[in-house]
Design an enzyme around this catalytic site. Sequence first.
Site, short mmCIF file in Angstrom:
data_model
loop_
_atom_site.label_atom_id
_atom_site.label_comp_id
_atom_site.label_asym_id
_atom_site.label_seq_id
_atom_site.Cartn_x
_atom_site.Cartn_y
_atom_site.Cartn_z
N LYS A 20 0.96 -1.34 -0.06
CA LYS A 20 -0.07 -0.14 -0.04
C LYS A 20 0.68 1.14 0.17
CE LYS A 20 -1.70 -1.55 3.62
NZ LYS A 20 -1.90 -2.68 4.34
N ARG A 99 -10.10 0.01 8.86
CA ARG A 99 -9.60 -1.50 8.87
C ARG A 99 -10.75 -2.34 9.28
NH1 ARG A 99 -4.29 -1.77 8.29
NH2 ARG A 99 -2.94 -1.76 10.10
N ARG A 138 12.17 -5.11 4.61
CA ARG A 138 11.76 -3.91 4.71
C ARG A 138 12.45 -2.87 5.71
NH1 ARG A 138 5.30 -2.56 4.64
NH2 ARG A 138 5.35 -3.33 6.89
N ARG A 171 10.86 -1.37 11.26
CA ARG A 171 9.63 -1.53 12.28
C ARG A 171 9.83 -2.70 13.33
NH1 ARG A 171 4.37 -0.65 8.39
NH2 ARG A 171 3.58 -2.08 10.22
N ARG A 182 -0.46 -9.97 12.53
CA ARG A 182 -1.10 -8.94 11.80
C ARG A 182 -1.69 -9.26 10.49
NH1 ARG A 182 4.19 -6.07 10.57
NH2 ARG A 182 3.04 -4.76 8.86
P1 ATP Z 1 1.94 -2.48 5.98
O1 ATP Z 1 2.16 -0.94 6.38
O2 ATP Z 1 3.00 -3.48 5.80
O3 ATP Z 1 1.04 -2.46 4.79
P2 ATP Z 1 0.06 -3.05 8.22
O4 ATP Z 1 -1.14 -2.41 7.32
O5 ATP Z 1 -0.12 -3.96 8.95
O6 ATP Z 1 1.11 -3.25 7.20
P3 ATP Z 1 0.41 -0.28 9.34
O7 ATP Z 1 -0.98 0.01 8.47
O8 ATP Z 1 1.43 0.30 9.19
O9 ATP Z 1 0.85 -1.75 8.92
O10 ATP Z 1 -0.24 -0.57 10.87
C1 ATP Z 1 0.70 -1.12 11.93
C2 ATP Z 1 -0.19 -1.27 13.25
O11 ATP Z 1 -0.78 -0.14 13.55
C3 ATP Z 1 -1.18 -2.29 12.90
O12 ATP Z 1 -0.57 -3.62 13.08
C4 ATP Z 1 -2.34 -1.91 14.18
O13 ATP Z 1 -1.63 -2.39 15.47
C5 ATP Z 1 -2.16 -0.30 14.08
N1 ATP Z 1 -3.00 0.01 13.28
C6 ATP Z 1 -2.81 1.00 11.85
N2 ATP Z 1 -4.05 1.44 11.30
C7 ATP Z 1 -5.22 0.72 12.37
C8 ATP Z 1 -6.49 0.77 12.16
N3 ATP Z 1 -7.08 1.33 11.32
N4 ATP Z 1 -7.17 0.24 13.21
C9 ATP Z 1 -6.75 -0.44 14.15
N5 ATP Z 1 -5.12 -0.46 14.22
C10 ATP Z 1 -4.49 -0.01 13.46
MG MG Z 2 1.72 0.71 5.85
#
Ligand code: ATP
Ligand code: MG
Length: 227
Positions: A20, A99, A138, A171, A182
């Site tokens: 993303k 999410r 990463r 990270r 995750r």
């Molecule tokens: P990537 O960034 O690799 O696509 P990802 O989507 O798991 O992976 P991030 O979006 O960076 O990673 O989110 C990291 C962490 O932050 C998640 O594992 C969660 O704990 C928290 N987080 C981020 N967005 C949300 C959300 N919308 N609702 C709840 N927790 C969130």
């Molecule tokens: Mg991300």
Amino acid sequence: MTTLSRPLRLLLLGAPGSGKGTQTSKLLDKFSHINPLSSGDLLRTQIAAQTPIGREASSYITNGTLVPDMTMINLLAGELDSRGWLSPNASWLLDGFPRTAAQAHGLDTQLAANACALNLVVELDVNEDVILERIENRWIHLPSGRIYNLQYNPPRQPFTDDLTGEPLSKRDDDNAEVFKKRLVAYNEQLLPLKEFYDKQGVLTKVSGDTSDIIFPKLAKLISSQYA
Ligand code: ATP
Ligand code: MG
């Protein structure tokens, strides 16, 4: 640079590590006037600044579980408002929020009240085996959220951000154990979330195992409807 002919309010859905963030950077290079917001980057900024939200979020993130919906809805609602994005004229791109279906409901209420509902939701569909392998490689530039992959997209100088010369970091949650959690959390929430946007008629999917395969498809999709 392609200019949009009408506002784009885009949500990118995709498993952790599906790219993303990478697609977001590529979209910003190609389309002018899109503003990005990543919930993960926002939370990491809050953690680095040791704000109350950062303190609340850090244990969830370290464990690979989701931060509670109300915290996320309030955080993002405030952020969208303060950026002036609750307007029918703004174009923006969300990564990582909503999410869960509850978050989607919460956001939708606020957007609908401002006549700026999401108009495109794209699921990035990438093979899980491919994703797992990527994560270990990463590295990120924390202040900007810029992402590097030691194999596919290495920085020009080892472990150094290309633009600022600042150090890259790993990270805490990008290790095999937390990453699996995750992925589970993502997959648990995905169906109800997709149903929500499918009912609104804005959901589509783009498949491919590399960012170079996905990006042209995504760009074409956006150009055909919004450029
Ligand atoms: P990537 O960034 O690799 O696509 P990802 O989507 O798991 O992976 P991030 O979006 O960076 O990673 O989110 C990291 C962490 O932050 C998640 O594992 C969660 O704990 C928290 N987080 C981020 N967005 C949300 C959300 N919308 N609702 C709840 N927790 C969130
Ligand atoms: Mg991300």
